[in-house]
Write a protein that holds these residues in place. Structure first.
Motif, mmCIF file in Angstrom:
data_model
loop_
_atom_site.group_PDB
_atom_site.id
_atom_site.type_symbol
_atom_site.label_atom_id
_atom_site.label_comp_id
_atom_site.label_asym_id
_atom_site.label_seq_id
_atom_site.Cartn_x
_atom_site.Cartn_y
_atom_site.Cartn_z
ATOM 1 N N LYS A 135 0.829 -1.211 0.000
ATOM 2 C CA LYS A 135 0.000 0.000 0.000
ATOM 3 C C LYS A 135 0.856 1.250 0.000
ATOM 4 C CE LYS A 135 -3.553 -2.192 2.778
ATOM 5 N NZ LYS A 135 -4.832 -1.738 2.240
ATOM 6 N N GLY A 136 0.304 2.330 -0.554
ATOM 7 C CA GLY A 136 1.011 3.607 -0.495
ATOM 8 C C GLY A 136 1.060 4.108 0.933
ATOM 9 N N GLY A 137 2.122 4.808 1.276
ATOM 10 C CA GLY A 137 2.221 5.405 2.608
ATOM 11 C C GLY A 137 2.291 4.352 3.682
ATOM 12 N N CYS A 158 -4.696 17.312 5.702
ATOM 13 C CA CYS A 158 -5.936 16.783 5.166
ATOM 14 C C CYS A 158 -5.656 15.849 3.994
ATOM 15 C CB CYS A 158 -6.701 17.988 4.638
ATOM 16 S SG CYS A 158 -8.343 18.044 5.121
ATOM 17 N N TYR A 159 -6.065 14.613 4.112
ATOM 18 C CA TYR A 159 -5.975 13.638 3.018
ATOM 19 C C TYR A 159 -7.312 13.659 2.257
ATOM 20 C CZ TYR A 159 -1.958 11.359 5.388
ATOM 21 O OH TYR A 159 -0.753 11.075 5.981
ATOM 22 N N MET A 160 -7.273 13.270 1.003
ATOM 23 C CA MET A 160 -8.495 13.093 0.200
ATOM 24 C C MET A 160 -9.357 14.349 0.183
ATOM 25 S SD MET A 160 -9.313 9.175 1.325
ATOM 26 C CE MET A 160 -8.472 9.214 2.908
ATOM 27 N N GLY A 161 -8.703 15.491 0.063
ATOM 28 C CA GLY A 161 -9.462 16.742 0.123
ATOM 29 C C GLY A 161 -9.557 17.468 -1.201
ATOM 30 N N ALA A 174 -3.887 18.333 -8.581
ATOM 31 C CA ALA A 174 -5.027 17.441 -8.356
ATOM 32 C C ALA A 174 -4.594 16.310 -7.446
ATOM 33 C CB ALA A 174 -5.519 16.905 -9.700
ATOM 34 N N SER A 175 -5.500 15.412 -7.180
ATOM 35 C CA SER A 175 -5.232 14.240 -6.367
ATOM 36 C C SER A 175 -4.168 13.363 -7.061
ATOM 37 C CB SER A 175 -6.535 13.459 -6.234
ATOM 38 O OG SER A 175 -6.371 12.382 -5.375
ATOM 39 N N PRO A 176 -3.317 12.653 -6.368
ATOM 40 C CA PRO A 176 -3.208 12.598 -4.923
ATOM 41 C C PRO A 176 -2.407 13.773 -4.358
ATOM 42 C CG PRO A 176 -1.585 11.133 -5.899
ATOM 43 C CD PRO A 176 -2.353 11.736 -7.025
ATOM 44 N N ALA A 177 -3.002 14.410 -3.384
ATOM 45 C CA ALA A 177 -2.340 15.546 -2.745
ATOM 46 C C ALA A 177 -2.811 15.642 -1.308
ATOM 47 C CB ALA A 177 -2.672 16.842 -3.490
ATOM 48 N N VAL A 178 -1.955 16.190 -0.478
ATOM 49 C CA VAL A 178 -2.366 16.500 0.886
ATOM 50 C C VAL A 178 -2.399 18.016 1.049
ATOM 51 C CG1 VAL A 178 -1.676 14.380 2.078
ATOM 52 C CG2 VAL A 178 0.013 16.167 1.696
ATOM 53 N N ILE A 179 -3.291 18.462 1.922
ATOM 54 C CA ILE A 179 -3.456 19.886 2.173
ATOM 55 C C ILE A 179 -3.014 20.138 3.610
ATOM 56 C CG2 ILE A 179 -5.138 21.774 2.273
ATOM 57 C CD1 ILE A 179 -6.896 20.076 0.338
HETATM 58 N N1 SAH Z 1 -2.168 5.055 3.269
HETATM 59 C C1 SAH Z 1 -1.856 6.275 2.537
HETATM 60 C C2 SAH Z 1 -3.062 7.144 2.350
HETATM 61 C C3 SAH Z 1 -4.105 6.552 1.419
HETATM 62 S S1 SAH Z 1 -5.527 7.567 1.257
HETATM 63 C C4 SAH Z 1 -0.729 7.011 3.289
HETATM 64 O O1 SAH Z 1 -0.412 6.650 4.417
HETATM 65 O O2 SAH Z 1 -0.152 7.944 2.711
HETATM 66 C C5 SAH Z 1 -5.213 8.371 -0.281
HETATM 67 C C6 SAH Z 1 -4.866 9.836 -0.064
HETATM 68 O O3 SAH Z 1 -3.559 9.919 0.472
HETATM 69 C C7 SAH Z 1 -4.842 10.670 -1.311
HETATM 70 O O4 SAH Z 1 -6.124 11.139 -1.641
HETATM 71 C C8 SAH Z 1 -3.933 11.805 -0.899
HETATM 72 O O5 SAH Z 1 -4.632 12.735 -0.097
HETATM 73 C C9 SAH Z 1 -2.948 11.089 -0.009
HETATM 74 N N2 SAH Z 1 -1.703 10.696 -0.696
HETATM 75 C C10 SAH Z 1 -1.260 9.445 -0.907
HETATM 76 N N3 SAH Z 1 -0.032 9.465 -1.474
HETATM 77 C C11 SAH Z 1 0.297 10.764 -1.606
HETATM 78 C C12 SAH Z 1 1.454 11.459 -2.066
HETATM 79 N N4 SAH Z 1 2.517 10.814 -2.531
HETATM 80 N N5 SAH Z 1 1.439 12.813 -2.020
HETATM 81 C C13 SAH Z 1 0.391 13.494 -1.529
HETATM 82 N N6 SAH Z 1 -0.722 12.896 -1.078
HETATM 83 C C14 SAH Z 1 -0.766 11.557 -1.107
#
Ligand code: SAH
Length: 250
Positions: A87-89, A167-170, A223-228
């Motif tokens: 998974k990402g992140g 903020c995620y998913m914003g 645009a998405s994917p982005a954090v605020i």
């Molecule tokens: N589990 C992931 C989050 C998944 S939810 C984590 O821990 O990062 C998906 C949201 O995560 C996206 O809408 C965006 O807001 C954020 N996101 C995930 N990867 C990103 C990245 N590389 N840069 C900025 N925002 C990211």
């Protein structure tokens, strides 16, 4: 023969931000189920012969149903496979790691996890933006602006907390989000950073203020994917945006 499922956080995208443990465990797995926020470079680390299944589920896009992914993990594990759910992140920050672990454990599937750098926390080193900062921000809250049932975080409590809010998913309706935040007590001139693909080669960001957030996001095309990132610390970002041909005065 019993296999196992590893829930693995791959970090924000840059393969170098994988932990050594994630890399070691990934290379011990014969089957990878990969989310679409996972950096493509990470796939190069798969052992020859690894079965790689893409199970991306980006908001609004064609996606693999969660129930199918769960059954797939259980099926492979029961076949004796060592499965990496990549998974990402971090798997436990808006990554459904908790649900997946519980679902698999209830069915007797062996589960372990490896953490990753969550996107919101990747912003700090990526931009030189201190999410906490002495006498400016005494903590940080990671929140989602999008929930299945349409509910929202307690914005008023967060505004009063003086924490940095990530903020995620914003990004789906930034204008509405900014309106809600200001109505809840976030100052119109509060510094805000929007960071697209933080910690990846394609990283882009803007720094603005809450009242101009929607217009600046629209102008920048981010645009998405982005954090605020909301908070005074956003104005402290050391990486300037000028080099990206996107100068914004704060
Ligand atoms: N589990 C992931 C989050 C998944 S939810 C984590 O821990 O990062 C998906 C949201 O995560 C996206 O809408 C965006 O807001 C954020 N996101 C995930 N990867 C990103 C990245 N590389 N840069 C900025 N925002 C990211």
């Amino acid at each position: 023969m019993n296999g196992k499922v590893w829930l693995i956080g791959a970090g924000p995208g840059d393969a170098e931000l994988l932990t050594l443990k994630a890399l070691r465990v990934l290379q011990s797995c014969d089957t990878w189920l990969v989310d679409d926020l996972v950096g493509r470079d990470i796939l190069d680390f798969a052992r020859p012969g690894t079965r790689i299944v893409h199970v991306g589920k980006r908001g609004g896009c064609k996606s693999t149903p969660q129930a199918f992914i769960l059954r797939l993990m259980a099926r492979y594990a029961r076949q004796g496979k060592t499965v990496a759910r990549v998974k990402g992140g971090d798997p436990f920050i808006f990554g459904r790691g908790g649900e997946e672990w519980a679902w698999l454990a209830e069915r007797g599937v062996d589960v372990e996890a490896v953490g990753g750098i969550t996107a919101g926390l990747a912003v700090g080193p990526a931009l030189g933006l201190p999410l906490t900062h002495r006498s400016v921000a005494r903590g940080v809250a990671l929140v989602t602006a999008h929930t299945v049932d349409g509910s929202r975080p307690d914005w008023q409590a967060l505004a009063a907390s003086q924490l940095t809010v990530v903020c995620y998913m914003g990004m789906s309706d930034v204008e509405a989000l900014a309106g809600e935040l200001m109505a809840a007590g976030f100052a119109a001139n509060l510094p805000v950073a929007v960071v697209h693909r933080a910690g990846c080669a394609e990283q882009r960001h803007i720094v603005t203020r809450l009242q101009t957030l929607a217009a600046d996001v629209a102008r920048s095309g981010l645009a998405s994917p982005a954090v605020i990132v909301l908070g005074e610390v956003a104005a402290l970002a050391q990486v300037t945006v000028a080099e990206q041909a996107w100068p914004i005065a704060v």
